[in-house]
Design a protein around this motif. Structure first.
Motif, PDB file in Angstrom:
ATOM      1  N   GLY A 145       0.801  -1.218   0.000  1.00  0.00           N
ATOM      2  CA  GLY A 145       0.000   0.000   0.000  1.00  0.00           C
ATOM      3  C   GLY A 145       0.837   1.273   0.000  1.00  0.00           C
ATOM      4  O   GLY A 145       0.712   2.100  -0.909  1.00  0.00           O
ATOM      5  N   PRO A 146       1.708   1.461   0.992  1.00  0.00           N
ATOM      6  CA  PRO A 146       2.492   2.696   1.051  1.00  0.00           C
ATOM      7  C   PRO A 146       3.418   2.886  -0.149  1.00  0.00           C
ATOM      8  O   PRO A 146       3.757   4.018  -0.505  1.00  0.00           O
ATOM      9  N   SER A 147       3.833   1.800  -0.805  1.00  0.00           N
ATOM     10  CA  SER A 147       4.742   1.903  -1.946  1.00  0.00           C
ATOM     11  C   SER A 147       4.020   2.167  -3.261  1.00  0.00           C
ATOM     12  O   SER A 147       4.657   2.301  -4.311  1.00  0.00           O
ATOM     13  N   GLY A 160      -0.189  -1.368  -4.160  1.00  0.00           N
ATOM     14  CA  GLY A 160      -1.336  -2.084  -3.605  1.00  0.00           C
ATOM     15  C   GLY A 160      -2.583  -1.948  -4.451  1.00  0.00           C
ATOM     16  O   GLY A 160      -2.596  -1.279  -5.495  1.00  0.00           O
ATOM     17  N   PRO A 161      -3.674  -2.558  -3.994  1.00  0.00           N
ATOM     18  CA  PRO A 161      -4.940  -2.531  -4.726  1.00  0.00           C
ATOM     19  C   PRO A 161      -5.768  -1.298  -4.395  1.00  0.00           C
ATOM     20  O   PRO A 161      -5.418  -0.514  -3.505  1.00  0.00           O
ATOM     21  N   ASP A 162      -6.865  -1.141  -5.119  1.00  0.00           N
ATOM     22  CA  ASP A 162      -7.842  -0.099  -4.803  1.00  0.00           C
ATOM     23  C   ASP A 162      -8.932  -0.629  -3.889  1.00  0.00           C
ATOM     24  O   ASP A 162      -9.471   0.097  -3.053  1.00  0.00           O
ATOM     25  N   VAL A 163      -9.250  -1.915  -4.041  1.00  0.00           N
ATOM     26  CA  VAL A 163     -10.339  -2.552  -3.298  1.00  0.00           C
ATOM     27  C   VAL A 163      -9.824  -3.858  -2.702  1.00  0.00           C
ATOM     28  O   VAL A 163      -9.114  -4.616  -3.372  1.00  0.00           O
ATOM     29  N   ILE A 164     -10.165  -4.111  -1.444  1.00  0.00           N
ATOM     30  CA  ILE A 164      -9.771  -5.373  -0.803  1.00  0.00           C
ATOM     31  C   ILE A 164     -10.983  -6.001  -0.124  1.00  0.00           C
ATOM     32  O   ILE A 164     -11.972  -5.327   0.162  1.00  0.00           O
ATOM     33  N   PHE A 221      -4.826   3.607   0.540  1.00  0.00           N
ATOM     34  CA  PHE A 221      -3.692   3.944  -0.310  1.00  0.00           C
ATOM     35  C   PHE A 221      -4.091   4.140  -1.772  1.00  0.00           C
ATOM     36  O   PHE A 221      -3.253   4.476  -2.603  1.00  0.00           O
ATOM     37  N   SER A 222      -5.354   3.917  -2.094  1.00  0.00           N
ATOM     38  CA  SER A 222      -5.815   4.070  -3.469  1.00  0.00           C
ATOM     39  C   SER A 222      -5.781   5.539  -3.897  1.00  0.00           C
ATOM     40  O   SER A 222      -6.172   6.427  -3.137  1.00  0.00           O
ATOM     41  N   ASN A 223      -5.338   5.779  -5.118  1.00  0.00           N
ATOM     42  CA  ASN A 223      -5.375   7.115  -5.694  1.00  0.00           C
ATOM     43  C   ASN A 223      -6.650   7.348  -6.503  1.00  0.00           C
ATOM     44  O   ASN A 223      -6.775   8.376  -7.178  1.00  0.00           O
ATOM     45  N   ASN A 224      -7.537   6.369  -6.435  1.00  0.00           N
ATOM     46  CA  ASN A 224      -8.757   6.421  -7.246  1.00  0.00           C
ATOM     47  C   ASN A 224      -9.988   6.174  -6.380  1.00  0.00           C
ATOM     48  O   ASN A 224     -10.817   5.324  -6.690  1.00  0.00           O
ATOM     49  N   GLU A 225     -10.104   6.935  -5.292  1.00  0.00           N
ATOM     50  CA  GLU A 225     -11.133   6.653  -4.300  1.00  0.00           C
ATOM     51  C   GLU A 225     -12.550   6.680  -4.884  1.00  0.00           C
ATOM     52  O   GLU A 225     -13.362   5.816  -4.578  1.00  0.00           O
ATOM     53  N   GLU A 226     -12.842   7.674  -5.711  1.00  0.00           N
ATOM     54  CA  GLU A 226     -14.206   7.795  -6.233  1.00  0.00           C
ATOM     55  C   GLU A 226     -14.544   6.632  -7.157  1.00  0.00           C
ATOM     56  O   GLU A 226     -15.620   6.024  -7.045  1.00  0.00           O
ATOM     57  N   TRP A 227     -13.643   6.311  -8.067  1.00  0.00           N
ATOM     58  CA  TRP A 227     -13.921   5.211  -8.985  1.00  0.00           C
ATOM     59  C   TRP A 227     -13.876   3.862  -8.271  1.00  0.00           C
ATOM     60  O   TRP A 227     -14.629   2.950  -8.611  1.00  0.00           O
ATOM     61  N   ALA A 228     -13.011   3.737  -7.266  1.00  0.00           N
ATOM     62  CA  ALA A 228     -12.959   2.494  -6.490  1.00  0.00           C
ATOM     63  C   ALA A 228     -14.268   2.301  -5.727  1.00  0.00           C
ATOM     64  O   ALA A 228     -14.757   1.172  -5.590  1.00  0.00           O
ATOM     65  N   THR A 229     -14.847   3.395  -5.244  1.00  0.00           N
ATOM     66  CA  THR A 229     -16.137   3.317  -4.557  1.00  0.00           C
ATOM     67  C   THR A 229     -17.236   2.887  -5.517  1.00  0.00           C
ATOM     68  O   THR A 229     -18.096   2.067  -5.176  1.00  0.00           O
ATOM     69  N   VAL A 230     -17.207   3.435  -6.729  1.00  0.00           N
ATOM     70  CA  VAL A 230     -18.175   3.022  -7.748  1.00  0.00           C
ATOM     71  C   VAL A 230     -18.025   1.528  -8.038  1.00  0.00           C
ATOM     72  O   VAL A 230     -19.015   0.803  -8.180  1.00  0.00           O
ATOM     73  N   LEU A 231     -16.789   1.062  -8.087  1.00  0.00           N
ATOM     74  CA  LEU A 231     -16.533  -0.362  -8.336  1.00  0.00           C
ATOM     75  C   LEU A 231     -17.079  -1.222  -7.198  1.00  0.00           C
ATOM     76  O   LEU A 231     -17.697  -2.272  -7.438  1.00  0.00           O
ATOM     77  N   ILE A 232     -16.884  -0.793  -5.955  1.00  0.00           N
ATOM     78  CA  ILE A 232     -17.399  -1.536  -4.804  1.00  0.00           C
ATOM     79  C   ILE A 232     -18.918  -1.636  -4.879  1.00  0.00           C
ATOM     80  O   ILE A 232     -19.501  -2.711  -4.668  1.00  0.00           O
ATOM     81  N   GLU A 233     -19.572  -0.516  -5.164  1.00  0.00           N
ATOM     82  CA  GLU A 233     -21.029  -0.531  -5.289  1.00  0.00           C
ATOM     83  C   GLU A 233     -21.466  -1.514  -6.380  1.00  0.00           C
ATOM     84  O   GLU A 233     -22.458  -2.227  -6.229  1.00  0.00           O
ATOM     85  N   TRP A 234     -20.719  -1.536  -7.471  1.00  0.00           N
ATOM     86  CA  TRP A 234     -21.073  -2.370  -8.621  1.00  0.00           C
ATOM     87  C   TRP A 234     -20.942  -3.859  -8.302  1.00  0.00           C
ATOM     88  O   TRP A 234     -21.860  -4.640  -8.543  1.00  0.00           O
ATOM     89  N   ILE A 235     -19.806  -4.260  -7.764  1.00  0.00           N
ATOM     90  CA  ILE A 235     -19.587  -5.697  -7.526  1.00  0.00           C
ATOM     91  C   ILE A 235     -20.433  -6.217  -6.368  1.00  0.00           C
ATOM     92  O   ILE A 235     -20.651  -7.428  -6.249  1.00  0.00           O
ATOM     93  N   ALA A 236     -20.932  -5.300  -5.513  1.00  0.00           N
ATOM     94  CA  ALA A 236     -21.725  -5.719  -4.357  1.00  0.00           C
ATOM     95  C   ALA A 236     -23.221  -5.563  -4.579  1.00  0.00           C
ATOM     96  O   ALA A 236     -24.003  -5.858  -3.673  1.00  0.00           O
ATOM     97  N   ASN A 237     -23.623  -5.129  -5.783  1.00  0.00           N
ATOM     98  CA  ASN A 237     -25.053  -4.901  -5.989  1.00  0.00           C
ATOM     99  C   ASN A 237     -25.825  -6.218  -6.085  1.00  0.00           C
ATOM    100  O   ASN A 237     -25.238  -7.305  -6.108  1.00  0.00           O
TER     101      ASN A 237
END
Length: 431
Positions: A99-101, A104-108, A321-337
């Motif tokens: 993560g710090p380097s 890491g991933p956007d979603v775990i 550590f994600s640099n794509n918080e908004e899109w990662a959130t959209v992805l979480i909503e999508w895969i969990a719908n």
């Protein structure tokens, strides 16, 4: 009189000018918004799309993501990759390094009982989602994803141990542990067993102790109190004595300790065990080997109570550590719908806590899923506060001493309680 008329006419003139000018001003503002701001925002949104998003999923569960990723990529044009790591240990350990380097991933995905610890470490971030998103999930599964008043994930799957039996060795499930004990005695002296459980593992053993009145943390206003430990109270000790009885008279010595799980699984899958206490994660393998098995909630204990199992809720979480918080959130909503949760259940047999799916035939007509649903009503969510990390090892050591007969239940549990409190004071006093 003339002065009054002049003032009235002046006021009417001013109002008329304001009314006449207002539509033009609004039209100009609308035109500016339509032709300028919105267009600019859309351009920025396109520019801000990441080259890709990365998910870390549990081992052997990636197949459940394939359909969701394909539809997400089609909808948003953002490539998504996933990597499989052991959810219980590897994901948390690896993200501390990657993560710090920036690797890491956007979603775990994580079990909910780790949420408090990873929040404290700054590994996951709160989720900012609409109420319409969270409304589809069961209340208990959402509670498990909350910590310190904030939502840190969307529920992926719920699980709790159940009773699984091989129909070739047990034609009908038992209703009580007294019946099961007598049934298991009939296998004495053979290479087969009537029932096996990993009760030296606190995740499983706690169900018996809690069924007799033990508990991990007391609570104040629904908030766990780490200073109130019930792991060595009268009920917990009585439950531990019952556990010891099974190890003394029924269970083989080989299912104690770290290798106990693989030994139990091997015996059951080979057809040498009539029944086991296990979770829905076992269903996929049993289906693959073609076992004719049945699933029910756990039988009643000798005191007339049902075992109070731990309920676990796996979730999708946003990496801090994600640099794509908004899109990662959209992805979480999508895969969990709802749609993708249903597809994931079909692929992995992990039961989604989506309210609309509980009555869906794909789950309602599934014996294993229904057993988990019923047992979940008799379960308690594992505490997700950081102090829970101090409970597992001392309780495992205590239960192993009890299982091997090296210590009496009261003595072993008193020692565990003392160790847990000391570790909480040492490691969490500043939190």
């Amino acid at each position: 009189m003339k002065k009054w008329i002049v003032l009235l006419l002046s006021s009417l003139f001013i109002v008329g000018v304001m009314v006449a000018c207002s539509p033009d001003r609004e039209a100009n503002e609308t035109e500016e918004t339509d032709n300028g701001t919105e267009e600019s925002d859309n351009e920025n949104a396109e520019e801000e799309k990441p080259e890709k998003l990365v998910i870390w999923e549990d081992k052997d569960k990636g197949v459940g993501l394939d359909a969701a990723i394909a539809s997400f990529e089609e909808e948003y044009g953002i490539p998504v990759e996933y990597k499989e790591l052991d959810m219980a240990t590897e994901i948390r350990e690896q993200i501390r390094l990657d993560g710090p380097s920036g690797q890491g991933p956007d979603v775990i995905t994580l079990p909910h009982d780790q949420i408090g610890q990873v929040v404290t470490e700054g590994i996951i971030a709160p989720l900012d989602v609409d109420e319409s998103v969270t409304a589809i999930y069961t209340e208990s599964s959402l509670q498990a994803q909350n910590y310190d008043g904030k939502l840190y994930g969307l529920p992926k799957a719920t699980e709790t141990p159940v009773f699984i039996y091989n129909k070739e060795l047990m034609s009908e499930p038992v209703e009580t542990y007294d019946e099961l004990f007598e049934f298991s005695k009939e296998f004495s002296g053979t290479e087969q067993y009537g029932f096996l459980a990993l009760w030296d593992n606190f995740y499983f053993g706690n169900s018996v102790m809690s069924g007799y009145g033990g508990y991990v943390f007391g609570s104040e206003n629904d908030v766990p109190n780490p200073q109130d430990l019930g792991v060595n109270n009268e009920g917990a000790v009585e439950g531990a004595r019952y556990i010891q009885k099974w190890y003394e008279e029924i269970f083989p010595s080989g299912i104690i300790g770290e290798s106990g799980g693989s030994a139990k699984d091997g015996l059951f899958q080979d057809g040498d065990v009539a029944s086991v206490m296990d979770g829905p994660w076992a269903f996929q393998t049993l289906n693959e080997i073609g076992m004719d098995y049945g699933v029910t909630p756990l039988p009643k204990l000798p005191n007339g109570e049902y075992p109070e199992t731990f309920m676990g809720v796996k979730g999708w979480h946003l990496s801090s550590f994600s640099n794509n918080e908004e899109w990662a959130t959209v992805l979480i909503e999508w895969i969990a719908n709802e749609e993708n949760a249903k597809i994931r259940f079909e692929e992995t047999s992990e039961i989604p806590p989506v309210k609309s799916l509980i009555d869906d035939p794909i789950i309602a007509d599934n014996e294993g899923a229904q057993a988990v649903a019923i047992q979940s009503q008799r379960a308690v969510p594992m505490p997700n506060i950081p102090e829970m990390a101090e409970v597992w090892e001392p309780m495992a050591q205590a239960l192993q001493l009890i299982a091997t007969g090296e210590s009496e239940p009261q003595e072993a549990l008193d020692e565990a309680q003392s160790t847990i409190l000391s570790q909480i004071e040492l490691n969490h006093s500043g939190e």
